[in-house]
Design a protein around this motif. Structure first.
Motif, PDB file in Angstrom:
ATOM      1  N   ARG A 101      -1.135  -9.079   0.316  1.00 12.66           N
ATOM      2  CA  ARG A 101      -1.652  -8.128  -0.865  1.00 12.66           C
ATOM      3  C   ARG A 101      -2.296  -9.069  -2.052  1.00 12.66           C
ATOM      4  NH1 ARG A 101       2.518  -4.917   0.971  1.00 12.66           N
ATOM      5  NH2 ARG A 101       4.128  -5.842  -0.459  1.00 12.66           N
ATOM      6  N   LYS A 105      -6.227  -9.179  -3.172  1.00 10.47           N
ATOM      7  CA  LYS A 105      -6.491  -8.206  -4.491  1.00 10.47           C
ATOM      8  C   LYS A 105      -7.877  -8.313  -4.981  1.00 10.47           C
ATOM      9  CE  LYS A 105      -4.473  -7.226  -8.507  1.00 10.47           C
ATOM     10  NZ  LYS A 105      -3.041  -7.132  -9.322  1.00 10.47           N
ATOM     11  N   GLU A 108     -10.206  -6.159  -2.916  1.00 11.15           N
ATOM     12  CA  GLU A 108      -9.876  -4.822  -3.292  1.00 11.15           C
ATOM     13  C   GLU A 108     -10.358  -4.456  -4.554  1.00 11.15           C
ATOM     14  OE1 GLU A 108      -5.849  -4.217  -2.688  1.00 11.15           O
ATOM     15  OE2 GLU A 108      -5.836  -4.611  -0.502  1.00 11.15           O
ATOM     16  N   GLU A 109     -10.288  -5.494  -5.692  1.00 11.66           N
ATOM     17  CA  GLU A 109     -11.023  -4.930  -6.713  1.00 11.66           C
ATOM     18  C   GLU A 109     -12.339  -4.976  -6.965  1.00 11.66           C
ATOM     19  OE1 GLU A 109      -9.474  -8.024  -9.518  1.00 11.66           O
ATOM     20  OE2 GLU A 109      -7.516  -7.152  -9.613  1.00 11.66           O
ATOM     21  N   TYR A 111     -14.310  -4.079  -4.165  1.00 10.34           N
ATOM     22  CA  TYR A 111     -14.791  -3.205  -3.231  1.00 10.34           C
ATOM     23  C   TYR A 111     -14.000  -1.807  -3.364  1.00 10.34           C
ATOM     24  CZ  TYR A 111     -17.703  -6.701  -0.577  1.00 10.34           C
ATOM     25  OH  TYR A 111     -18.512  -7.486  -0.443  1.00 10.34           O
ATOM     26  N   ALA A 113      -9.970  -0.345  -2.919  1.00 12.53           N
ATOM     27  CA  ALA A 113      -9.016  -0.107  -1.593  1.00 12.53           C
ATOM     28  C   ALA A 113      -9.677   0.822  -0.629  1.00 12.53           C
ATOM     29  CB  ALA A 113      -7.744   0.488  -2.263  1.00 12.53           C
ATOM     30  N   GLN A 118      -5.273   4.397  -0.874  1.00 13.17           N
ATOM     31  CA  GLN A 118      -5.316   4.529  -2.369  1.00 13.17           C
ATOM     32  C   GLN A 118      -4.356   5.400  -2.785  1.00 13.17           C
ATOM     33  OE1 GLN A 118      -9.367   6.194  -2.963  1.00 13.17           O
ATOM     34  NE2 GLN A 118     -10.093   4.248  -2.700  1.00 13.17           N
TER      35      GLN A 118
END
Length: 118
Positions: A101, A105, A108-109, A111, A113, A118
């Motif tokens: 995770r 991160k 994910e930031e 593109y 989640a 989400q």
């Protein structure tokens, strides 16, 4: 700035040096050095693998498969050494999930989640 591969190898070393990994290795060695424990543990792992393969292939899991897995799970739950090993495996799995995770991160930031997470 640090090379990400250097950091990854440092993380690998940190995992190997962690108390959680040392405990896992100790319990793994104990189980594998006892023939009956090893046989029971290997049989359980083989059953787990077979069920995962069936799921991945889209095959139905029979009632017989489920009963076999439940019986083995009951047996290993009664075996203190294997039960402790499985608890240590679960702990390491949680640590690896947490690390994944953290590593993911930035993406994910960037593109966002994936749908459903989400």
């Amino acid at each position: 700035m640090a090379n990400v591969y250097d950091v990854a190898y440092a993380l690998e070393k940190a995992i190997r040096d962690s108390d959680d990994f040392k405990r896992l290795k100790q319990l793994y060695d104990i189980v594998n050095n006892d023939a009956s424990s090893k046989r029971l543990f290997d049989s359980f792992r083989e059953t787990q693998f077979e069920l995962q393969q069936k799921q991945m292939m889209g095959e139905d899991i029979s009632e017989e498969d489920i009963q076999k897995a439940q019986q083995q799970f009951t047996l290993i739950g009664q075996h203190e050494g294997i039960a402790q090993l499985m608890q240590a495996e679960e702990r390491m799995s949680m640590i690896i999930s947490d690390l994944t995770r953290v590593i993911m991160k930035p993406l994910e930031e960037l593109y966002g989640a994936p749908e459903g997470l989400q």
